[in-house]
Motif scaffolding. Structure first.
Motif, mmCIF file in Angstrom:
data_model
loop_
_atom_site.group_PDB
_atom_site.id
_atom_site.type_symbol
_atom_site.label_atom_id
_atom_site.label_comp_id
_atom_site.label_asym_id
_atom_site.label_seq_id
_atom_site.Cartn_x
_atom_site.Cartn_y
_atom_site.Cartn_z
ATOM 1 N N ALA A 188 -7.900 16.463 -2.103
ATOM 2 C CA ALA A 188 -8.781 15.291 -2.122
ATOM 3 C C ALA A 188 -8.594 14.527 -3.417
ATOM 4 O O ALA A 188 -8.048 15.049 -4.400
ATOM 5 N N THR A 189 -9.032 13.272 -3.413
ATOM 6 C CA THR A 189 -9.040 12.457 -4.627
ATOM 7 C C THR A 189 -10.457 11.957 -4.874
ATOM 8 O O THR A 189 -11.201 11.662 -3.934
ATOM 9 N N ALA A 227 -8.773 3.236 -2.159
ATOM 10 C CA ALA A 227 -8.395 4.334 -1.273
ATOM 11 C C ALA A 227 -9.119 5.620 -1.637
ATOM 12 O O ALA A 227 -9.475 6.416 -0.761
ATOM 13 N N VAL A 244 -12.102 6.052 -2.587
ATOM 14 C CA VAL A 244 -13.469 6.104 -2.051
ATOM 15 C C VAL A 244 -13.507 5.655 -0.590
ATOM 16 O O VAL A 244 -14.587 5.403 -0.044
ATOM 17 N N ASP A 245 -12.311 5.553 0.028
ATOM 18 C CA ASP A 245 -12.199 5.186 1.440
ATOM 19 C C ASP A 245 -12.923 3.874 1.740
ATOM 20 O O ASP A 245 -13.621 3.740 2.750
ATOM 21 N N ALA A 246 -12.733 2.903 0.856
ATOM 22 C CA ALA A 246 -13.401 1.607 0.999
ATOM 23 C C ALA A 246 -12.538 0.660 1.825
ATOM 24 O O ALA A 246 -11.328 0.844 1.953
ATOM 25 N N THR A 294 0.825 -1.209 0.000
ATOM 26 C CA THR A 294 0.000 0.000 0.000
ATOM 27 C C THR A 294 0.857 1.256 0.000
ATOM 28 O O THR A 294 0.591 2.210 -0.747
#
Length: 211
Positions: free
Chosen positions: A188-189, A158, A160-162, A126
């Motif tokens: 932000a992404t 990452a 979508v913070d899943a 990661t």
């Protein structure tokens, strides 16, 4: 602001002695994708690729019809070692395609849970992938990147913070030579596209492959 066009490599040689070589169809896929991106008017300000042969050969096919700047080779975009992961998970490596990928999903989830740490921990994987993303995000404009399913889907999950296991769920859906998109604004992404195949239409259905 950078728009990352994340391209999974074209079809490699599943089941062969050396997977890291594009098949004849893979070479055709990469050339067709380059033609499709040229028609769309894509003009990357920067190009990145992993260090694997399949990344290089895919980019060469794309570049045959799409004018590109010189590529930066970024080791952080390399795939995790699936053979080593399956070996560490135990139980052998199934020769049947469907069984192989079911087993790989189980191994990846165990890896993410910290049950497997060799030859590379999930945390280390990661870290290198996200470091590569951060480097690409320093550009202003479209950035073309050729990588592998695991590395790309780690970035997508990452974005979508899943949960971590979303990576392998996305990866097993990802088509060869598919384009996914992340918009990096600095603060932000945002995931703006997933698994696009602009080189495949009704007359080119034979181009659709997943491994």
């Amino acid at each position: 602001m950078a728009e990352l066009l994340l391209i999974r490599h074209a079809q490699a040689s599943f089941g062969a002695a050396d997977y890291d070589v594009l098949s004849d169809l893979g070479h055709a896929q990469s050339r067709a994708l380059g033609e499709a991106l040229a028609r769309q008017g894509v003009r990357p300000v920067a190009v990145y690729r992993g260090a694997m042969r399949r990344h290089r050969e895919t980019l060469e096919g794309i570049a045959a019809t799409l004018d590109l700047p010189e590529a930066t080779v970024q080791d952080g975009l390399n795939e995790f070692d699936s053979k080593a992961l399956l070996a560490a998970f135990g139980g052998g490596v199934p020769s049947d395609r469907k069984a192989h990928f079911r087993r790989l999903r189980e191994a990846v989830i165990a890896w993410q849970a910290g049950e497997i740490t060799e030859p590379e921990s999930f945390e280390a994987f990661t870290a290198r992938v996200m470091s590569a993303q951060a480097q690409m995000a320093t550009h202003d404009g479209p950035v073309l990147c050729v990588s592998s399913g695991g590395a790309i889907c780690r970035m997508l999950a990452a974005a979508v913070d899943a949960p971590a296991r979303t990576m392998i769920d996305l990866q097993l859906q990802m088509k060869n030579c598919a384009v996914s998109r992340i918009l990096c604004t600095g603060s932000a992404t945002f995931l703006t596209g997933f698994n696009e195949t602009p080189h495949i239409d009704a007359e080119a259905a034979h181009m659709l492959t997943f491994s």
